[in-house]
Scaffold this motif. Structure first.
Motif, mmCIF file in Angstrom:
data_model
loop_
_atom_site.group_PDB
_atom_site.id
_atom_site.type_symbol
_atom_site.label_atom_id
_atom_site.label_comp_id
_atom_site.label_asym_id
_atom_site.label_seq_id
_atom_site.Cartn_x
_atom_site.Cartn_y
_atom_site.Cartn_z
ATOM 1 N N THR A 144 7.752 -4.485 -0.902
ATOM 2 C CA THR A 144 6.813 -5.027 -1.957
ATOM 3 C C THR A 144 5.527 -4.029 -2.021
ATOM 4 O O THR A 144 5.039 -3.573 -3.071
ATOM 5 N N THR A 145 5.035 -3.669 -0.928
ATOM 6 C CA THR A 145 3.881 -2.919 -0.707
ATOM 7 C C THR A 145 4.257 -1.341 -1.091
ATOM 8 O O THR A 145 3.458 -0.652 -1.734
ATOM 9 N N ALA A 146 5.541 -1.033 -0.653
ATOM 10 C CA ALA A 146 5.781 0.286 -0.940
ATOM 11 C C ALA A 146 5.895 0.689 -2.552
ATOM 12 O O ALA A 146 5.402 1.698 -3.158
ATOM 13 N N PHE A 147 6.615 -0.252 -3.126
ATOM 14 C CA PHE A 147 6.616 -0.269 -4.512
ATOM 15 C C PHE A 147 5.112 -0.453 -5.227
ATOM 16 O O PHE A 147 4.976 0.258 -6.202
ATOM 17 N N GLY A 148 4.371 -1.360 -4.677
ATOM 18 C CA GLY A 148 3.098 -1.764 -5.316
ATOM 19 C C GLY A 148 2.307 -0.383 -5.320
ATOM 20 O O GLY A 148 1.568 0.024 -6.272
ATOM 21 N N ARG A 149 2.252 0.335 -4.012
ATOM 22 C CA ARG A 149 1.316 1.550 -3.958
ATOM 23 C C ARG A 149 2.076 2.516 -4.675
ATOM 24 O O ARG A 149 1.080 3.108 -5.493
ATOM 25 N N ALA A 150 3.255 2.848 -4.953
ATOM 26 C CA ALA A 150 3.730 3.738 -6.011
ATOM 27 C C ALA A 150 3.175 3.386 -7.545
ATOM 28 O O ALA A 150 2.918 4.451 -8.266
ATOM 29 N N GLU A 163 -6.152 -2.131 -0.065
ATOM 30 C CA GLU A 163 -6.451 -2.740 -1.334
ATOM 31 C C GLU A 163 -5.074 -2.679 -1.913
ATOM 32 O O GLU A 163 -4.861 -3.861 -2.655
ATOM 33 N N ALA A 164 -4.318 -1.461 -2.007
ATOM 34 C CA ALA A 164 -3.303 -1.460 -2.770
ATOM 35 C C ALA A 164 -2.261 -2.334 -2.224
ATOM 36 O O ALA A 164 -1.275 -3.206 -2.810
ATOM 37 N N ASN A 165 -1.878 -2.567 -0.890
ATOM 38 C CA ASN A 165 -1.146 -3.481 -0.248
ATOM 39 C C ASN A 165 -1.630 -4.698 -0.498
ATOM 40 O O ASN A 165 -0.554 -5.601 -0.814
ATOM 41 N N ARG A 166 -2.799 -5.216 -0.546
ATOM 42 C CA ARG A 166 -3.409 -6.555 -0.806
ATOM 43 C C ARG A 166 -2.967 -7.063 -2.300
ATOM 44 O O ARG A 166 -2.421 -8.172 -2.423
ATOM 45 N N ARG A 167 -3.419 -6.130 -3.355
ATOM 46 C CA ARG A 167 -2.938 -6.458 -4.716
ATOM 47 C C ARG A 167 -1.585 -6.601 -4.743
ATOM 48 O O ARG A 167 -0.838 -7.731 -5.468
ATOM 49 N N ALA A 168 -0.790 -5.968 -4.174
ATOM 50 C CA ALA A 168 0.770 -5.939 -4.044
ATOM 51 C C ALA A 168 1.300 -7.429 -3.517
ATOM 52 O O ALA A 168 2.114 -8.124 -3.914
#
Length: 430
Positions: A144-150, A163-168
């Protein structure tokens, strides 16, 4: 008969909520249809007469803009948290065509997809390093966080990793709860939070306080215009910005299913591992892509899609009346024995050598028909890229997928479903 007669139709909304992904097959069984029958079924759902379609003929009718529309078809308690107000998913006609092409210009462009591939590979390598450092991980939560950051980097969003991890994770919670009445308030809260964040970004771009790369996704969404050439309001632009990133986070559900499939198909895991090692990369591995496509075909994501008939027409002799709800059985079409050899068997081999899986009319995990001419999701290439890279990562020799039944099972009556544990892994130093 399922297609004729004037007998009263029983309301089946509660059955749908209780049955989840089993609903369409149970409806067909109650109608006396065999597993290979493509006969439409009449029913009543959410107070409106409906017709359940399946198979290629059903796909063709469902995506015929002269016969159906999307506006008003999906219940608000599902549509608003998931897609957001004013999203492309609820548009029809010229308004839909203009908006959809604006999104496709970004998500469906091969160069942009290639850029995403390079980003997601970096993020997945980082995920593997973190797993090795900790000695363990969870496929769903960590992808989830890996795809979100990408996805956020691909969109040109100015975000620190935290922040990217939190939004993901917020997007993930929305997906976990939006379709459940008991959890829907959580989805609504996350929708409000995400809308505020994305709207703030759009307004900063429009005010000149944040100057992204002019060719970036966020810059394009800040300048998003309607069918009359008018700038859309900031919230609508923010909704579509999320619709270009959140679906990539959703691919983590397929990553969890892929882990289950790899645990159950060790021969394919070895095959993909060897191909990825030989290529020296995680992306563009034909065996991993084929495996990802088969995961998308077999494992449940969205059970069906709704539309509203705008005119009278017939499907296989079944009358559809103007105003009726038209339902397309995605799961049933993706596993229809009329269109798939050994449909119930997990066999990635069927996708090897297939250059354009979207051309397969019975393959509709992201919707059917054309991306630019219909309602097919423009993010399908990115979804396959992310999932196939995750498949290759899970095949690394240092990764050991749990064989605990809790990791390899999931409820078919819960939407959106996934293994409750997220699928745990152990990982050693390579």
């Amino acid at each position: 008969m399922p297609t004729t007669g004037n007998q009263p139709l029983r309301e089946q909304s509660l059955d749908f909520l209780r049955s989840g992904y089993l609903f369409t097959s149970r409806v067909r069984q109650r109608a006396g249809l065999t597993a290979d029958s493509q006969t439409p079924v009449r029913l009543r759902l959410m107070g409106r007469r409906a017709v359940l379609l399946r198979g290629v003929e059903g796909v063709r009718h469902f995506y015929d803009a002269d016969k159906v529309k999307r506006e008003g078809a999906m219940p608000a308690f599902v549509r608003l948290p998931l897609f957001g107000p004013g999203a492309v998913h609820g548009l029809d006609g010229r308004a839909h065509a203009v908006r959809k092409n604006a999104l496709a210009d970004l998500a469906y462009d091969d160069e942009r997809v290639a850029h995403f591939a390079s980003l997601v590979a970096v993020e997945l390598e980082q995920m593997l390093e973190e797993w090795a450092r900790r000695g363990s991980g969870t496929v769903y939560h960590d992808s989830t966080t890996a795809f979100g950051r990408a996805a956020f980097r691909w969109a040109g969003l100015p975000m620190r990793p935290e922040e990217a991890n939190r939004r993901a994770r917020q997007m993930s919670r929305l997906l976990d709860t939006f379709g459940r009445i008991s959890g829907n308030p959580v989805a609504q809260v996350e929708r409000l939070r995400l809308d505020r964040w994305a709207t703030y970004l759009v307004r900063k771009v429009r005010a000149g306080e944040f100057r992204p790369d002019p060719d970036s996704v966020v810059a394009a969404m800040a300048e998003l215009r309607d069918e009359d050439g008018q700038l859309v309001d900031a919230r609508t632009a923010a909704v579509e910005l999320q619709n270009l990133t959140r679906p990539t986070v959703a691919v983590a559900r397929f990553a969890a299913f892929a882990a289950v499939a790899l645990a159950e198909n060790p021969g394919w895991r070895n095959r993909i591992r060897e191909a990825s090692a030989e290529a020296g990369r995680l992306t563009e591995i034909p065996e991993a892509v084929a495996f990802a496509q088969e995961v998308r075909r077999v494992y449940p994501f969205v059970p069906m899609l709704p539309a509203l008939a705008t005119t009278d027409f017939e499907v296989s002799g079944c009358p559809v009346r103007e105003g009726q709800r038209v339902l397309l059985d995605l799961q049933g079409t993706d596993t229809d024995p009329n269109h798939w050899r050994d449909a119930g068997t997990f066999d990635p081999e069927r996708f090897l050598g297939v250059d354009d899986a979207e051309a397969l009319e019975a393959f509709i995990p992201h919707g059917g028909a054309g991306v630019r001419t219909g309602h097919r999701c423009p993010g399908e290439k990115i979804a396959v890229t992310a999932l196939s890279a995750a498949v290759a990562a899970l095949c690394r020799p240092e990764v050991r997928i749990s064989d605990d039944p809790d990791d390899l099972t999931f409820p078919w009556t819960t939407m959106l479903t996934r293994p409750a544990t997220g699928v745990r892994v152990r990982c050693s130093r390579p």
